[in-house]
Motif scaffolding. Structure first.
Motif, PDB file in Angstrom:
ATOM      1  N   ASP A   1       0.941  -1.051  -0.102  1.00 36.60           N
ATOM      2  CA  ASP A   1      -0.045   0.037  -0.183  1.00 36.60           C
ATOM      3  C   ASP A   1       1.228   1.152  -0.244  1.00 36.60           C
ATOM      4  O   ASP A   1       0.414   2.558  -1.350  1.00 36.60           O
ATOM      5  CB  ASP A   1      -1.312   0.307   1.328  1.00 36.60           C
TER       6      ASP A   1
ATOM      7  N   LYS B   1      -0.008   9.587   5.523  1.00 35.42           N
ATOM      8  CA  LYS B   1      -0.747   8.949   5.711  1.00 35.42           C
ATOM      9  C   LYS B   1      -1.478   7.809   5.990  1.00 35.42           C
ATOM     10  O   LYS B   1      -1.718   7.154   5.930  1.00 35.42           O
ATOM     11  CB  LYS B   1      -2.066   9.801   5.124  1.00 35.42           C
ATOM     12  N   ILE B   2      -1.024   7.062   4.350  1.00 36.16           N
ATOM     13  CA  ILE B   2      -1.081   5.778   4.131  1.00 36.16           C
ATOM     14  C   ILE B   2      -0.140   4.997   5.335  1.00 36.16           C
ATOM     15  O   ILE B   2      -1.091   4.095   5.417  1.00 36.16           O
ATOM     16  CB  ILE B   2      -0.659   5.513   2.671  1.00 36.16           C
TER      17      ILE B   2
ATOM     18  N   GLU C   1      -0.289   6.189   8.199  1.00 40.21           N
ATOM     19  CA  GLU C   1      -0.391   5.764   9.291  1.00 40.21           C
ATOM     20  C   GLU C   1      -2.095   5.033   9.298  1.00 40.21           C
ATOM     21  O   GLU C   1      -2.200   3.829   9.513  1.00 40.21           O
ATOM     22  CB  GLU C   1      -0.631   7.024   9.131  1.00 40.21           C
ATOM     23  N   ARG C   2      -2.421   5.036   7.832  1.00 40.04           N
ATOM     24  CA  ARG C   2      -3.804   4.448   7.712  1.00 40.04           C
ATOM     25  C   ARG C   2      -3.635   2.537   7.700  1.00 40.04           C
ATOM     26  O   ARG C   2      -4.415   1.883   7.972  1.00 40.04           O
ATOM     27  CB  ARG C   2      -4.832   4.539   6.188  1.00 40.04           C
TER      28      ARG C   2
END
Length: 272
Positions: A29, A231-232, A234-235
């Motif tokens: 991801d 952000k990716i 963290e998600r």
């Protein structure tokens, strides 16, 4: 794109993880990687990451993976046995003696301050095939409490030359590396000079920085947008150690994957 590396140049990175599926999902991801398991059989896997059809890094997994994973840097050598002898003569430690198969020969060492690293003599596998593009390995750097001792050690083992910096990290060069790079990127030296890069920058292969913590090699991956990738991560269950920040030439962030392996992301953002 790369087709091998000359001896003395970092050539590959990988990490050993206990939770294979979580690691593959996370890095797939974050960097857009697809994977190919090249371990023939047994409970262990060696998943080589691809981007654009080229090898860029790897994730190994299995019951022997450490509880506290890290990204490991491999340095290309002409002979793993000779490298092991030089390491021991120069004050380092051989932690895994040279191991050979048709893929190549690997050996694992620790430098005098305890920083682990590995060497690689290629067989079928020659190292990373794509670097410095978003989603690929960009750089490795050494953090150590004794930069002068480290410079002497790696100079004796690999022929590295270090340009001491009054503040910040010191540039590590392998004389002649730019000749190799010009084959893939003609005009490299001229562009570096035009951009105001310091003398010898085209031969740069790493950085050495002073650190109060345990000596270790860190790994940086190139990205297109450090804020988006943060952000990716963290998600996906990663941890932000240092939020995105700007340097003169980049925007970077320091992250950890869900298992705790640290890495840096860097988006090239030159001054206008």
């Amino acid at each position: 794109m790369r087709e091998g590396f000359p001896p003395g140049v970092p050539c590959w990175v990988d990490t050993a993880q206990r939770d294979r599926e979580r690691a593959l999902t996370f890095y797939g991801d974050v960097f857009g990687w697809s994977f190919d398991n090249r371990m023939a059989a047994g409970p262990e896997a060696y998943d080589v990451a691809h981007l654009g059809g080229r090898d860029v890094a790897a994730i190994s997994s299995g019951p022997e993976a450490p509880e506290a994973p890290a990204w490991i840097t491999y340095i290309r050598v002409g002979s793993a046995d000779e490298a092991a002898s030089k390491v021991e003569r120069s004050g380092g430690t051989v932690t895994i003696a040279p191991q050979r198969d048709d893929v190549g020969t690997m050996a694992a060492f620790a430098d005098p301050a305890g920083a682990p690293f590995r060497v690689w003599h290629p067989g079928i596998h020659h190292g990373a095939e794509l670097v410095n593009e978003p989603g690929t390995w960009n750089w490795s750097g050494l953090q150590t409490p004794d930069p002068e001792r480290a410079a002497a050690f790696y100079g004796e083992v690999f022929g590295w030359e270090v340009d001491p910096a009054p503040a910040g990290p010191s540039l590590v060069r392998l004389p002649g590396y730019a000749d190799f790079l010009e084959r893939f990127d003609p005009g490299l030296r001229a562009r570096h000079a035009e951009a105001g890069a310091p003398e010898g920058f085209s031969d740069a292969i790493a950085w050495i920085a002073a650190s109060d913590g345990p000596a270790h090699w860190s790994v940086t991956f190139a990205v297109a947008d450090a804020d988006v990738v943060t952000k990716i991560a963290e998600r996906g269950g990663g941890t932000v150690v240092t939020p995105p920040y700007a340097t003169e030439w980049t925007r970077e962030a320091e992250l950890r994957d869900p298992a705790g392996a640290a890495f840096t992301i860097s988006a090239f953002s030159p001054p206008t």
